[in-house]
Design an enzyme around this catalytic site. Structure first.
Site, mmCIF file in Angstrom:
data_model
loop_
_atom_site.group_PDB
_atom_site.id
_atom_site.type_symbol
_atom_site.label_atom_id
_atom_site.label_comp_id
_atom_site.label_asym_id
_atom_site.label_seq_id
_atom_site.Cartn_x
_atom_site.Cartn_y
_atom_site.Cartn_z
ATOM 1 N N HIS A 42 13.184 -47.696 10.738
ATOM 2 C CA HIS A 42 13.582 -47.966 12.129
ATOM 3 C C HIS A 42 12.547 -48.850 12.825
ATOM 4 O O HIS A 42 12.904 -49.802 13.546
ATOM 5 C CB HIS A 42 13.715 -46.653 12.910
ATOM 6 C CG HIS A 42 14.879 -45.815 12.516
ATOM 7 N ND1 HIS A 42 16.152 -46.325 12.338
ATOM 8 C CD2 HIS A 42 14.973 -44.464 12.269
ATOM 9 C CE1 HIS A 42 16.994 -45.355 12.014
ATOM 10 N NE2 HIS A 42 16.289 -44.204 11.963
ATOM 11 N N HIS A 68 11.702 -43.273 6.267
ATOM 12 C CA HIS A 68 12.915 -43.458 7.079
ATOM 13 C C HIS A 68 12.566 -43.989 8.470
ATOM 14 O O HIS A 68 13.154 -44.981 8.934
ATOM 15 C CB HIS A 68 13.649 -42.120 7.172
ATOM 16 C CG HIS A 68 14.858 -42.118 8.048
ATOM 17 N ND1 HIS A 68 16.146 -42.223 7.556
ATOM 18 C CD2 HIS A 68 14.989 -42.006 9.406
ATOM 19 C CE1 HIS A 68 17.011 -42.186 8.568
ATOM 20 N NE2 HIS A 68 16.325 -42.040 9.702
ATOM 21 N N GLU A 69 11.584 -43.346 9.116
ATOM 22 C CA GLU A 69 11.259 -43.750 10.486
ATOM 23 C C GLU A 69 10.594 -45.133 10.530
ATOM 24 O O GLU A 69 10.802 -45.894 11.482
ATOM 25 C CB GLU A 69 10.348 -42.699 11.131
ATOM 26 C CG GLU A 69 10.954 -41.306 11.248
ATOM 27 C CD GLU A 69 12.285 -41.274 12.004
ATOM 28 O OE1 GLU A 69 12.566 -42.224 12.786
ATOM 29 O OE2 GLU A 69 13.046 -40.325 11.802
#
Length: 589
Positions: A196, A192-193
Site C-alpha cells: 500500500h 502487504h502494508e
C-alpha cells in the site's frame, strides 16, 4: 466412553469455532477505501504525469531505509526482539524479491506509551505518535510496531493529502515472524502494508467492477480471501482469484508474490509521489594530488569484495542514508600518498583508509586526498659525542599500512589514530638509525615517507610519535665495549636555519613529533654510564672525582660532567644519576 468421546469432540469443535470467530473479528488491513471514481481520478493524474516524460525508476536496485519504532505499553509489554525485527526486514525483502525494491534497517527505537500503541487509523493517537517519532518521511519508511485493536496493520497511500509525518506503515507486533497470531505471524502483514505504501490497492478493490485494482495482470476478485483455499474464482472475468498475492487477505503461508504489473505500478507511483526516496544521489568520487589534479584509482566495497578500479571523477548512483566503504589508492604516486578523505569540502578527521561514509541527501562528492611525503628523514639514537649508536627506538605512524581488516576481506589498511581495539595504533620498534623512506622494508612494513607539518597541537590532525627505549645496552665503537644508556631528551637538526622537527615534550621519552623540513634528523639523546662528552672527564687530574660524603656509611660517589650536566654514580646503587643545570648544591659548593 462414547459420551466422553462425544463431549471431547464437541469441546474441540467449539474451540476451533471460537478461534475462527476470533480471527474473523480481526481485520487484516485498515487502509482508506476508494470508490471506482476515485481510483480512476488517481489513475488520470498518474497518466498525465507519465505523459509529461517524468523520470521513473530504472532497472537499478532501489534501497529504501526503514526506521522501526516499537511502541509498547507503559509497562513495557507488547515488545519484540531485535531478531524479530531483522526477520521482519528479511520477510519484506523476500516478498519483494521479484521487484527492484530492497529494504534496509536504518535504526530502531523503543517507546513505552499505552495511548500510542493502541492507536487506530486516523486517530489522535496516530497523529501524536507519528508527529513525535517520524524521521524524515521523504527518505525513510517509518515502520511502527504496535498492539493495534481489531486490525493487523494499516498504511498511508503515497497520494494522500495529509501531513507529511503521517506517512508510514503500522503493523501489529503479533504479526512479526514468531509472533503470537497463528497463520498471520510470518511477517507478510508488513509486506502487504508496504505494498500500500508503494501505491497498490487490495486485489479485491472494487470487486468485479472496473477499474478493479488498476493493475492489468491481477484478475478481478469479488472479496477478500479468508484462510488459504486451494483455489477460488469469484468474478465472471477470466482468471482465478489471486489468492497467493500479497495484496489479498489470505493467511501468511498462502502469500508468495507480487505480479509484474504490480511492480510496474509501484515504480510509477513511487516515482511520482516519493521521488526522493527512490532517486539515488549522484556522488562524484575523486582522488586528487596536492595540486588538485586527479591521480590513481579507487575501489568500492561490494558485499564481499572490492570493486574493479574506479577512475577519479567518476559519478556513482548511491543512496541517501546508506553506508558505503571506499578505498583510496595505497601506493606512492609521484612522491605523494593518501593523506585524508574529504566529504565535499569537509576534511574527515578519521584518516583510516577503507573509509565508510553514511551518505546524506546533501552530499555531492567524496575525495581521497593525496599529499607530498618526504623520504629523507632519519630517526636515531645518539650519545655524548653526538655519535650515532645502534640500539633500538620506537615510531608510531598513523598512515603505515599494516592492519589486515577482517571486515573487508583482510585487505590491509592504515590504523589512523585508533586508541583501542584490535586495530589500535601502536609503536613499532626499529633499529637505529631508522629511515621511514619510500622503499625500505621493515619486516613487511614500508613507510612511504612522512608528511610535514602534521601538528600535534591541532586536535583534528593525526600526528607521528617517537619513543626512546631505556635503559638499553649498546656497544660503543669508541670503546669497543658494551655500555648502558639512559634517555636524556629529544633534539632535531637545523635545516636552513629552521629546526628540522619540533616535539610535543622534548624531555619525555614518548612524545609527538612534527617533521618541519625535508632532511630532518630526529635524535634520542642517550647518556651512557661513565661516559662523558668532555675529553678531560676521566683523565688523571681531570674532572672525574671519587668522593665519600661524611656520615653516609662509607658510600663512594663518582662525580663527573657530561653533556652540560653533572653526573654521579654510587657504588651501592650501581647506577648513574644526572643532575640538571650543572651542579647539585648538596654535592658541590
Amino acid at each position: 466412553m462414547k459420551l466422553y468421546i462425544k463431549a471431547l469432540l464437541i469441546s474441540i469443535i467449539t474451540m476451533l469455532c471460537l478461534a475462527e470467530e476470533l480471527r474473523s473479528q480481526t481485520i487484516r488491513c485498515g487502509v482508506e477505501s476508494y470508490t471506482p471514481e476515485e481510483v480512476l481520478q488517481i489513475e488520470e493524474l498518474l497518466n498525465e504525469w507519465l505523459e509529461k516524460g517524468n523520470m521513473i525508476i530504472g532497472p537499478q536496485i532501489v534501497y529504501i531505509p526503514i526506521v522501526v519504532h516499537v511502541i509498547r505499553y507503559d509497562n513495557g509489554s507488547a515488545d519484540v526482539s531485535d531478531q524479530q525485527i531483522n526477520d521482519q526486514i528479511d520477510a519484506i525483502n523476500t516478498g519483494f524479491a521479484n521487484t527492484n525494491f530492497r529494504f534496509r534497517l536504518y535504526s530502531t527505537q523503543r517507546i513505552n506509551n499505552t495511548f500510542w500503541t493502541t492507536n487506530t487509523f486516523g486517530s489522535l493517537a496516530e497523529n501524536d505518535m507519528k508527529a513525535a517519532l517520524s524521521l524524515d518521511p521523504d527518505y525513510f519508511l517509518n515502520l511502527y510496531i504496535c498492539d493495534l485493536p481489531g486490525i493487523l496493520g494499516y498504511a498511508r497511500f503515497p497520494w494522500e493529502n495529509i501531513a507529511k509525518h503521517l506517512q508510514g506503515v503500522v503493523v501489529s507486533y503479533k504479526t512479526l515472524p514468531g509472533g503470537s497470531l497463528v497463520d498471520y505471524n510470518e511477517g507478510d502483514t508488513g509486506t502487504h502494508e508496504i505494498g500500500h505504501f508503494c501505491g497498490l490497492y487490495h486485489t479485491f478493490q472494487n470487486g468485479c467492477n472496473e477499474p478493479g485494482d488498476a493493475v492489468e495482470d491481477t484478475p478481478f476478485q469479488l472479496s477478500a480471501t479468508v484462510g488459504c483455499p486451494s483455489s477460488r474464482n469469484s468474478c465472471p472475468q477470466p482468471g482465478d482469484d489471486p489468492i497467493h498475492n500479497f495484496m489479498d487477505y489470505s493467511s501468511d503461508p498462502c502469500l508468495d508474490h507480487f505480479t509484474q504489473g504490480q511492480f510496474n505500478r509501484m515504480k510509477h507511483i513511487m516515482s511520482q509521489y516519493r521521488s526522493k526516496m527512490v532517486t539515488p544521489l549522484n556522488i562524484t568520487l575523486n582522488q586528487k594530488n596536492s595540486s588538485s589534479q586527479p591521480v590513481g584509482t579507487l575501489k568500492l566495497w561490494e558485499s564481499n569484495d572490492w570493486s574493479s578500479d574506479i577512475n577519479s571523477g567518476t559519478t556513482l548512483n548511491l543512496w541517501a542514508y546508506s553506508n558505503y566503504t571506499f578505498q583510496g589508492a595505497q601506493q606512492i604516486i609521484s612522491n605523494e600518498k593518501y593523506n585524508v578523505w574529504k566529504k565535499g569540502d569537509e576534511i574527515i578527521t578519521d584518516i583510516i583508509n577503507h573509509h565508510t561514509f553514511l551518505l546524506m541527501p546533501t552530499d555531492v562528492s567524496l575525495t581521497s586526498q593525496f599529499d607530498i611525503t618526504k623520504s629523507n628523514v632519519v630517526i636515531n639514537n645518539t650519545t655524548e659525542s653526538s655519535a650515532i649508536i645502534a640500539g633500538n627506538l620506537k615510531f608510531k605512524d598513523p598512515w603505515l599500512i599494516d592492519y589486515a581488516d577482517p571486515l573487508f576481506g583482510n585487505s590491509v589498511r592504515n590504523r589512523g589514530m585508533k586508541e583501542s581495539g584490535p586495530d589500535k595504533l601502536e609503536f613499532k620498534e626499529r633499529s637505529s638509525p631508522f629511515y621511514p623512506d619510500y622503499t625500505t622494508n621493515y619486516n613487511g612494513d614500508v613507510y612511504k615517507g612522512v608528511f610535514l607539518d602534521q601538528d600535534y597541537l591541532d586536535p583534528n590532525k593525526p600526528y607521528y610519535s617517537v619513543q626512546a627505549i631505556y635503559p638499553q645496552t649498546c656497544t660503543l665503537a669508541q670503546t669497543n665495549r658494551e655500555h648502558t644508556f639512559y634517555f636524556q631528551n629529544w633534539s632535531a637538526n637545523t635545516v636552513n636555519g629552521v629546526p628540522g622537527a619540533v616535539f610535543q615534550n622534548a624531555n619525555s621519552p614518548t612524545t609527538g613529533v612534527v617533521f618541519k623540513k625535508e632532511g630532518a634528523v630526529v635524535s634520542a639523546n642517550m647518556k651512557g654510564t661513565q661516559l662523558s662528552s668532555q675529553s678531560e672527564a676521566f683523565k688523571h687530574n681531570g674532572q672525574n672525582k671519587i668522593v665519600r660524603i661524611s656520615g653516609n656509611q662509607g658510600i663512594m660517589y663518582q662525580v663527573y660532567e657530561s653533556m652540560g650536566n653533572l653526573g654521579y654514580k654510587n657504588d651501592m646503587l650501581r647506577k648513574k644519576v644526572v643532575i640538571e643545570s650543572g651542579c647539585d648544591s648538596n654535592l658541590c659548593s
